[in-house]
Design an enzyme around this catalytic site. Structure first.
Site, PDB file in Angstrom:
ATOM      1  N   PHE A  82      -1.359 116.867  10.200  1.00  0.00           N
ATOM      2  CA  PHE A  82      -2.195 118.819   9.770  1.00  0.00           C
ATOM      3  C   PHE A  82      -2.020 118.539   8.482  1.00  0.00           C
ATOM      4  O   PHE A  82      -3.596 119.426   7.237  1.00  0.00           O
ATOM      5  CB  PHE A  82      -1.047 119.845  10.100  1.00  0.00           C
ATOM      6  N   SER A 126     -12.253 119.933  13.356  1.00  0.00           N
ATOM      7  CA  SER A 126     -12.475 121.263  13.580  1.00  0.00           C
ATOM      8  C   SER A 126     -13.941 121.533  14.035  1.00  0.00           C
ATOM      9  O   SER A 126     -14.964 120.299  14.223  1.00  0.00           O
ATOM     10  CB  SER A 126     -12.943 121.767  11.717  1.00  0.00           C
ATOM     11  N   TYR A 150     -15.943 120.135   2.844  1.00  0.00           N
ATOM     12  CA  TYR A 150     -14.799 120.018   3.947  1.00  0.00           C
ATOM     13  C   TYR A 150     -15.101 119.477   5.572  1.00  0.00           C
ATOM     14  O   TYR A 150     -14.667 118.581   5.806  1.00  0.00           O
ATOM     15  CB  TYR A 150     -14.302 121.667   3.888  1.00  0.00           C
ATOM     16  N   LYS A 154     -13.601 116.470   7.243  1.00  0.00           N
ATOM     17  CA  LYS A 154     -13.023 116.290   8.800  1.00  0.00           C
ATOM     18  C   LYS A 154     -13.642 115.452   9.361  1.00  0.00           C
ATOM     19  O   LYS A 154     -13.584 114.212   9.940  1.00  0.00           O
ATOM     20  CB  LYS A 154     -13.433 117.051   9.596  1.00  0.00           C
TER      21      LYS A 154
END
Ligand code: UDP
Length: 363
Positions: A82, A126, A150, A154
């Protein structure tokens, strides 16, 4: 012998809830967290919830030497990763720092895993990897794109891991694409820390309900949605946590890599959330409309069927559960609120007088 899982970012919002789900499923768990975005007392709270001592190390997931020491100390079977940054505005303001945290650290962790013969990972991705979706609900085979650093981080993370899966003697990887995590553990002992909030809706609703903010700003009132406000697929963080356990079990028992959406498959508008939060909190939530937020899409919700078919995963808790548990966490964890004029309503359950056990908190 239960498997031992290394949980990076295990003191954070989703990580801490996943810790509880893993321990309840019988795993031994070692937390690594640099506490850059998590409170120092989270491990203590996790011990209260689970009734077991917690192993937590203050280690950055990008610290190669510290990782070696951890892998030498514990016989790790798999990693649930995470530890990463998630705020879109922060990623736009400082992409370099962001790539260090999300990309360089992932590669460092992967190299450390290889040095110690560990090749199974559940990875936090995500729904941001879908960018602006062409159609709804969004299946996993929808086109992938990014609209900010971001999202790029990912997407790259997924691709590095896909390379590992494809190699001979490849890795077993579960890539989990989260929709909108919300809510908190039913104990009210863990939840989304205010410092972690990069402008997400539910923590802001709580702040308005607690009168810390005078009103909620709603971004956009003329989207082509039934009430004109943006629609998202909110998923209870405890359901999301359970999804990680199911993903891990697929890797450990069947060695079957997968990339799946974790969502409820239902959309709720901003105004739906305002109304539900008002009901569970007993507080009025004033709001004002503003222009659409840059980069926002009108609606986004998952096609959850692949997670159901492959992992037998279904998000069971509803919007009411998410708002109620969020409110419970927000009010119980906030000393200022306990002293405020507008006290919690009777809808907030009382904590057990003494001695918490996991049974007290089972849904
Ligand atoms: N939103 C809003 N006001 C806020 C924060 C969010 O109206 O102060 C809306 C946002 O436009 C979107 C929804 O709430 O429609 C969820 O936003 P959030 O930032 O929580 O998640 P996102 O889906 O953007 O990652």
């Amino acid at each position: 012998m239960p498997a031992t899982i290394l949980l990076t970012g295990g003191a954070g919002f989703i990580g801490s809830h996943t810790y509880v789900a893993l321990v309840e499923a019988g795993y031994q768990v070692v937390i690594l967290d640099n506490f850059s975005n998590a409170a120092r007392d989270v491990p203590e709270r996790l011990a209260q919830i689970t009734g077991h001592a917690v192993i937590a190390h203050d280690v950055d997931a990008g610290d190669s030497l510290a990782l070696d020491a951890v892998f030498e100390t514990y016989a790790i079977d798999a990693v649930v990763h995470f530890a990463a940054k998630k705020s879109v505005p922060q990623s736009l303001a400082n992409p370099q720092r962001f790539f260090n945290a999300n990309i360089v650290s992932l590669l460092t962790l992967m190299r450390a895993m290889e040095r110690h013969g560990v090749n199974r990972m559940v990875y936090s991705s995500s729904a941001t990897v879908y960018g602006a979706p062409e159609s709804l609900p969004i299946p996993e085979h929808a086109p992938l794109r990014y609209t900010n650093p971001y999202g790029l981080s990912k997407l790259l993370g997924e691709q590095f891991l896909n390379q590992k899966i494809r190699q001979p003697q490849g890795w077993d990887v579960g890539v989990l694409r989260y929709f909108n995590p919300a809510g908190a553990h039913v104990s009210g002992l863990i939840g989304e820390a205010p410092l972690s909030n990069g402008g997400n809706l539910m923590p802001l609703l709580a702040r308005v309900a607690k009168k810390e903010l005078p009103f909620l700003t709603i971004f956009g009132q003329n989207y082509g949605t039934p009430d004109g406000t943006g629609i998202r697929d909110y998923i209870h963080v405890c359901d999301l946590a359970k999804g990680h356990v199911q993903s891990l079990e697929k890797l450990l028992r069947h060695r079957q890599s997968h990339t799946v959406n974790l969502g409820k498959g239902e959309g709720h508008s901003v105004l739906d959330l305002v109304k539900t939060y008002e009901k569970v909190s007993g507080q009025t939530i004033p709001y004002r409309f503003q222009d659409r937020r840059a980069g926002d899409v009108a609606a986004s919700f998952a096609d959850p069927s692949m997670a159901a078919d492959l992992l037998d995963f279904r998000a069971e808790r509803n919007l009411w559960d998410m708002c109620q548990s969020s409110w419970r966490w927000e009010t119980l964890s906030d000393p200022a609120w306990q002293l405020s004029e507008a006290k919690p309503t009777p809808r907030i359950l009382k904590m057990p007088a003494a001695g918490l056990s996991p049974q007290d908190f089972r849904h």
